[in-house]
Each structure stands twice: as structure tokens, then as C-alpha cells.
Design an enzyme around this catalytic site. Structure first.
Site, short mmCIF file in Angstrom:
data_model
loop_
_atom_site.label_atom_id
_atom_site.label_comp_id
_atom_site.label_asym_id
_atom_site.label_seq_id
_atom_site.Cartn_x
_atom_site.Cartn_y
_atom_site.Cartn_z
N ASP A 65 0.85 -1.19 0.00
CA ASP A 65 0.00 0.00 0.00
C ASP A 65 0.88 1.24 0.00
OD1 ASP A 65 -3.07 0.79 0.69
OD2 ASP A 65 -1.70 2.21 1.62
N ASN A 73 -1.35 13.11 -4.67
CA ASN A 73 -2.36 13.61 -5.60
C ASN A 73 -2.68 15.08 -5.35
OD1 ASN A 73 -2.89 11.51 -7.36
ND2 ASN A 73 -4.45 10.59 -6.08
N ASP A 82 -0.76 8.98 -10.91
CA ASP A 82 -0.79 7.85 -11.84
C ASP A 82 0.62 7.39 -12.19
OD1 ASP A 82 -3.52 7.93 -11.86
OD2 ASP A 82 -3.72 8.84 -13.83
N ASP A 108 -4.56 2.57 -4.41
CA ASP A 108 -3.10 2.48 -4.26
C ASP A 108 -2.70 1.20 -3.54
OD1 ASP A 108 -4.30 3.26 -1.90
OD2 ASP A 108 -2.66 4.54 -1.25
#
Length: 215
Positions: A65, A73, A82, A108
């Protein structure tokens, strides 16, 4: 003879058309089992391959993770996020190799099942953790974060299926994240009883976060 030749000639376009259709269906099926952003298996494709691998000796189940992904982000934008996910996926797939399977479970979070014939899992995952912490793009060294890993040896919990082993690896990963330990292995006996409730709450909080490109 002419009739047979004529019939055969008429059948050729049909056979060619059917072959092309079968090839198209196979490609669509392959695409459906691959995450469009990372190229890893989606949950369905991962589950099929992983279940087969768990029948073999020395199978390991891993959950990975990305740490602080929302902040990436928010600070750099979804395109940067991304890029980070793609880099993590590529590195994970490289370490898993052709003998294992890696998948994107969503957002994620990634999973993998690998075989450990030489008993070197600790070294493998320590090296993987270091590689995953490298910048996602050499041109943008600031685009980086760590990835928390949790893993379990299937033989330690005989009779448990993929879903149960993923749950154990998931709790080990969360314990690693909370302790900023990087990598944790799910142990024998009562596993992380003190974090089970907190993990449930953690899942609930994560459902409010929308990640671009989630499978």
C-alpha cells in the site's frame, strides 16, 4: 470434385472470420483481466492465478500500500499520482517475476503471490521496499514516497484460502504502516488482535477517498 472444391472455397472465409472473432474475444478477455493504468492483473485475474499458486509449497502472499498517496495527488496532481502507481506496479511485477502473480486490488493497494523455494522472503521484501521508495520519475526526484508491505507464508496457516491469507497480509501491512516499519510478516497464533478493530475503521475512512484510475 468441382463441388467439393467450391464448398471448401466457400468455407474458408467463414473459418477465417471465426478465427479472427476468437482472437478478438481472447484479447478482450485478457484486457478485462488487466488494469488499464498499471497493466497488472485486476482482482479477478489475480484471484485465478493466485489460487493456483497457493497449491504449491512455499507460497507467500503480499499486500503493498502506497504511503501518503492522497498527499501526492493533492500536491502534484492526479497525473503525478498515476505515474507513481505505474512505477510501483512495474517494480512489483519485476520482483514477482514470471513465476508469481501481481495485481492491483484498487486505488493504491497491490497484492502478489510468489514462491519462496530458498527461504529468502525477508531479503526479497526488504529489497523490494527499498526499490519502491525510489523516485517514480528520474526527471522529478520529488515524486516519491514509501510503500508499506505486509506478507504471510501460506504454510503458517494451513487450510486458509486466498481471501483469509490476504486479510492476514493486509493487517500486517497496516501494522507496518502504523509503526512506519516498512515491512511486517503475519505471525503464528493470534495475529495482530490489537489492530484488527483499527484496520476496520481505516478501511471505512479510505472509502471516502476517490483515486483516479482505480480498478
Amino acid at each position: 470434385m468441382n463441388t467439393l472444391t467450391t464448398a471448401f472455397g466457400a468455407a474458408l472465409p467463414l473459418a477465417a472470420g471465426w478465427s479472427a472473432h476468437v482472437l478478438w474475444l481472447r484479447r478482450r478477455l485478457h484486457t478485462a483481466r488487466r488494469d488499464p493504468l498499471t497493466g497488472l492483473h485486476t482482482r479477478d485475474g489475480f484471484t485465478r492465478r493466485a489460487a493456483d499458486l497457493l497449491r504449491k509449497e512455499r507460497a507467500l502472499v503480499l499486500i503493498a500500500d502506497v504511503d501518503d498517496f492522497k498527499q501526492i495527488n493533492d500536491r502534484y496532481g492526479h497525473a503525478a499520482g498515476d505515474t507513481l502507481l505505474k512505477a510501483c506496479a512495474d517494480r512489483l511485477a519485476h520482483y514477482v517475476g514470471a513465476g508469481g502473480v501481481a495485481g492491483r486490488l484498487g486505488g493504491d493497494e497491490f497484492a502478489a503471490v510468489v514462491l519462496d523455494p530458498h527461504g529468502t522472503a525477508e531479503d526479497l521484501f526488504a529489497a523490494l521496499h527499498a526499490v519502491l521508495a525510489r523516485p517514480a520519475d528520474p526527471a522529478h526526484p520529488e515524486l516519491r514516497t514509501t510503500v508499506s508491505l505486509g506478507w504471510v507464508r501460506a504454510a503458517d496457516f494451513p487450510g486458509e484460502d486466498l481471501s483469509q491469507l490476504l486479510g492476514r497480509a493486509d493487517e500486517a501491512m497496516y501494522a507496518a504502516k502504523q509503526a512506519r516499519a516498512g515491512v511486517k510478516r503475519a505471525g503464528l497464533g493470534r495475529l495482530f488482535a490489537t489492530v484488527a478493530g483499527r484496520r476496520t475503521g481505516h478501511r471505512g475512512a479510505r472509502t471516502d477517498t476517490t483515486v483516479k484510475g482505480a480498478a
